[in-house]
Design a protein around this motif. Structure first.
Motif, short mmCIF file in Angstrom:
data_model
loop_
_atom_site.label_atom_id
_atom_site.label_comp_id
_atom_site.label_asym_id
_atom_site.label_seq_id
_atom_site.Cartn_x
_atom_site.Cartn_y
_atom_site.Cartn_z
N PRO A 96 3.61 -17.40 7.00
CA PRO A 96 4.86 -16.53 7.92
C PRO A 96 6.06 -16.13 7.51
CG PRO A 96 2.26 -17.28 8.41
CD PRO A 96 2.65 -18.15 7.71
N LEU A 97 6.29 -17.46 6.98
CA LEU A 97 7.68 -17.38 7.53
C LEU A 97 8.68 -17.04 6.18
CD1 LEU A 97 8.73 -20.41 9.67
CD2 LEU A 97 9.09 -18.42 9.84
N ASP A 98 8.00 -16.68 5.26
CA ASP A 98 8.20 -16.29 3.52
C ASP A 98 9.13 -15.28 3.81
OD1 ASP A 98 7.72 -18.43 2.74
OD2 ASP A 98 6.06 -16.84 1.15
N PRO A 99 10.47 -15.02 3.07
CA PRO A 99 11.49 -13.80 3.26
C PRO A 99 11.15 -12.90 2.63
CG PRO A 99 12.65 -15.49 2.70
CD PRO A 99 11.33 -16.21 3.03
N LEU A 100 11.59 -11.56 2.64
CA LEU A 100 11.76 -10.38 2.66
C LEU A 100 12.83 -10.34 0.85
CD1 LEU A 100 10.54 -7.94 0.91
CD2 LEU A 100 12.29 -6.19 2.32
N LEU A 101 12.42 -10.77 -1.26
CA LEU A 101 13.70 -10.53 -1.71
C LEU A 101 14.60 -9.19 -2.09
CD1 LEU A 101 12.35 -14.20 -3.53
CD2 LEU A 101 14.54 -13.97 -2.54
N TRP A 102 12.74 -8.40 -2.61
CA TRP A 102 12.64 -7.46 -3.28
C TRP A 102 11.81 -6.36 -2.58
CZ3 TRP A 102 16.36 -5.08 -6.35
CH2 TRP A 102 16.76 -4.27 -6.78
N ARG A 103 12.74 -4.77 -1.60
CA ARG A 103 11.56 -4.55 -1.36
C ARG A 103 11.28 -2.92 -2.10
NH1 ARG A 103 9.94 -2.42 3.59
NH2 ARG A 103 9.90 0.33 3.61
N ALA A 104 10.23 -2.52 -2.23
CA ALA A 104 10.18 -2.17 -3.94
C ALA A 104 10.53 -0.24 -3.43
CB ALA A 104 8.21 -2.20 -4.12
N GLU A 105 10.50 0.47 -3.81
CA GLU A 105 10.39 2.03 -3.66
C GLU A 105 9.39 2.45 -2.78
OE1 GLU A 105 12.19 6.13 -5.59
OE2 GLU A 105 11.04 4.30 -6.73
N PRO B 151 0.75 -0.94 -0.22
CA PRO B 151 0.01 0.27 -0.04
C PRO B 151 0.98 1.07 0.08
CG PRO B 151 -0.84 -1.93 1.16
CD PRO B 151 0.03 -2.03 1.15
N ASP B 152 2.13 1.17 0.60
CA ASP B 152 2.26 2.77 0.91
C ASP B 152 3.72 2.52 -0.73
OD1 ASP B 152 4.11 0.72 1.67
OD2 ASP B 152 5.38 1.38 3.27
N SER B 153 3.59 1.83 -1.55
CA SER B 153 4.53 1.72 -2.50
C SER B 153 3.76 1.93 -4.40
CB SER B 153 5.62 0.58 -2.71
OG SER B 153 6.79 0.83 -4.23
N ASP B 154 4.12 2.17 -4.91
CA ASP B 154 3.68 2.02 -6.20
C ASP B 154 3.86 0.76 -7.17
OD1 ASP B 154 2.56 4.34 -6.07
OD2 ASP B 154 4.20 5.66 -6.98
N GLY B 155 4.99 0.03 -6.48
CA GLY B 155 5.19 -1.34 -6.87
C GLY B 155 5.08 -2.31 -5.55
N ARG C 146 15.31 -2.09 -3.89
CA ARG C 146 16.61 -2.16 -3.12
C ARG C 146 16.12 -4.24 -2.35
NH1 ARG C 146 15.90 -1.63 2.98
NH2 ARG C 146 14.87 -0.13 3.54
N PRO C 147 17.31 -5.00 -2.75
CA PRO C 147 17.32 -5.97 -1.86
C PRO C 147 17.24 -6.11 -0.85
CG PRO C 147 19.29 -5.24 -3.08
CD PRO C 147 18.79 -3.98 -3.02
#
Length: 418
Positions: free
Chosen positions: A206-215, A156-160, A230-231
């Protein structure tokens, strides 16, 4: 990225035994090189937002010892280390202090270099800043999405959209829990404590980890083939280790607080990317406490290498104090530890200076026996306290400090005496 200068390491006649180390994933001692003549080591680097504390120093000295023992056994060693120079803790500290995050990272990386030089830690062959690898990480994340190991989560807080790793989908190449040997409840608790987001809506597990954080507005971001952002934390180490060293590497190393989720998830990412294990062994150092609590940047109970050096400590004494503890043990630093190490170092210096050029008198314990015992101790799961005791015993027995023996202390323990 530039690492730091390489200390001299004496060449000592003969070779030592191949080291065995404790593998967290199996709970057993192993030769992580599996008989090969090459050893590949990856150690997770710092997030550069504060000075090098003794917990950091103990970890890097442990793996410095491993590299030294491998070299003494005649192996070719290739070593890579990252620095996580963009991550939430760094950004939060920069915001708190009102400084530019890049300037903060650069200053702390430079301080880390100087601390490692002072402690005579052998530098990595590849010292890699995550900010220099963003495009490569994005390529890897794109591949994981294409092959079904990654999925998007509405943001919600990103366009990506953020991208997450599907731990259950990865069961065809890797099984969650193989590296850490932890139960699911413990994993959930550690994920929440160590940078994960198990309660985030939209995740498949719930344990799935973040790969890529949108801008996000106000955060650093890079334009890549998967969009601006960013990664995530774990994927960066998977990519750097694979690219620089090839998989599987011999040892993935770090502090025990990295067992889960960082090393577990890094292994999962590597398996999904390369269809093979990340490492032959996962080796972890214990936690160092001070005043009853684990030394931590977040807690602020820091004893720093730089602080001790600025107070006039001999860096050799700092190194000796840390090596006097088992690398895999949790232990507590006391202010008297440095004084004890300084007394021991004075004894070693006097022994080496007085006897290094002397003939060995008849009836003394042969220095060659001490050389063999010293090599045996460090090869046995990096038993540096045992190695220190070997030197102490040799001094007490009146053993001559031959040039070979003095050089071996330097080559294996990194402490130049005399």
């Amino acid at each position: 990225m530039r690492a730091w200068s390489t200390p001299s390491v004496p060449e000592v006649p003969g070779t030592g035994p191949r080291p065995v180390v404790h593998d967290t994933a199996t709970g057993k001692p192993v030769d992580p090189t599996q008989g090969a003549d090459r050893a590949a080591l990856y150690v997770c680097g710092i997030t550069p937002y504060d000075a090098t504390h003794l917990g950091h120093a103990a970890t890097y000295l442990a793996f410095d010892t491993l590299g030294r023992v491998w070299r003494d056994a005649g192996l070719q060693v290739q070593y890579a280390q990252n620095t996580t120079d963009v991550d939430d803790p760094l950004l939060e500290r920069a915001t708190r202090d009102g400084v530019d995050w890049q300037e903060l990272a650069a200053s702390q990386i430079d301080l880390f270099r100087r601390d490692m030089e002072a402690l005579r830690v052998l530098p990595p062959d590849d010292y890699v800043a995550v900010t220099d690898e963003v495009d490569r990480v994005a390529e890897a994340v794109a591949y994981l999405e294409e092959t079904g190991y990654a999925y998007t989560v509405p943001t919600p807080d990103s366009d990506g959209e953020d991208l997450y790793f599907d731990v259950l989908r990865a069961n065809d190449v890797w099984t969650l829990g193989d590296e850490s040997r932890l139960d699911r409840d413990t994993m959930l608790a550690l994920s929440a404590e160590r940078g994960g987001d198990p309660d985030r809506p939209g995740k498949r597990d719930p344990l799935d980890p973040l790969l890529w954080r949108a801008e996000r507005q106000g955060e650093p971001s890079w334009d890549t083939e998967i969009g601006p952002g960013r990664p995530g934390w774990h994927i960066e180490c998977s990519v750097i280790a694979g690219d620089r060293l090839g998989l599987p590497i011999s040892v993935q190393g770090g502090g025990s607080d990295l067992v889960f989720p960082h090393h577990e998830m890094s292994a999962g990412h590597a398996a999904a990317l390369a269809q093979q294990p990340l490492a032959n062994a996962y080796v972890h150092t214990g936690m160092v406490a001070y005043q009853g609590t684990k030394i931590s940047k977040s807690l602020g109970n820091l004893v720093t290498v730089r602080g001790l050096l600025d107070d006039g400590a001999d860096p050799r004494a700092i190194r000796l104090a840390l090596l006097s503890h088992r690398y895999s043990d949790d232990w507590e630093w006391f202010d008297g530890d440095l004084e004890d190490a300084e007394r021991r170092l004075a004894s070693w210096d006097a022994w080496a200076a007085a006897r290094s050029d002397a003939e060995q008198p008849e009836g003394e314990q042969p220095a060659a026996d001490v050389v063999a015992r010293l090599r045996a101790r460090v090869a046995d799961d990096l038993d540096t306290p045992g190695a220190v005791a070997v030197v102490d015993t040799a001094i007490a027995a009146g053993t001559t400090a031959t040039p070979e023996l003095v050089d071996l202390v330097d080559a294996l323990l990194g402490i130049r005496i005399g």
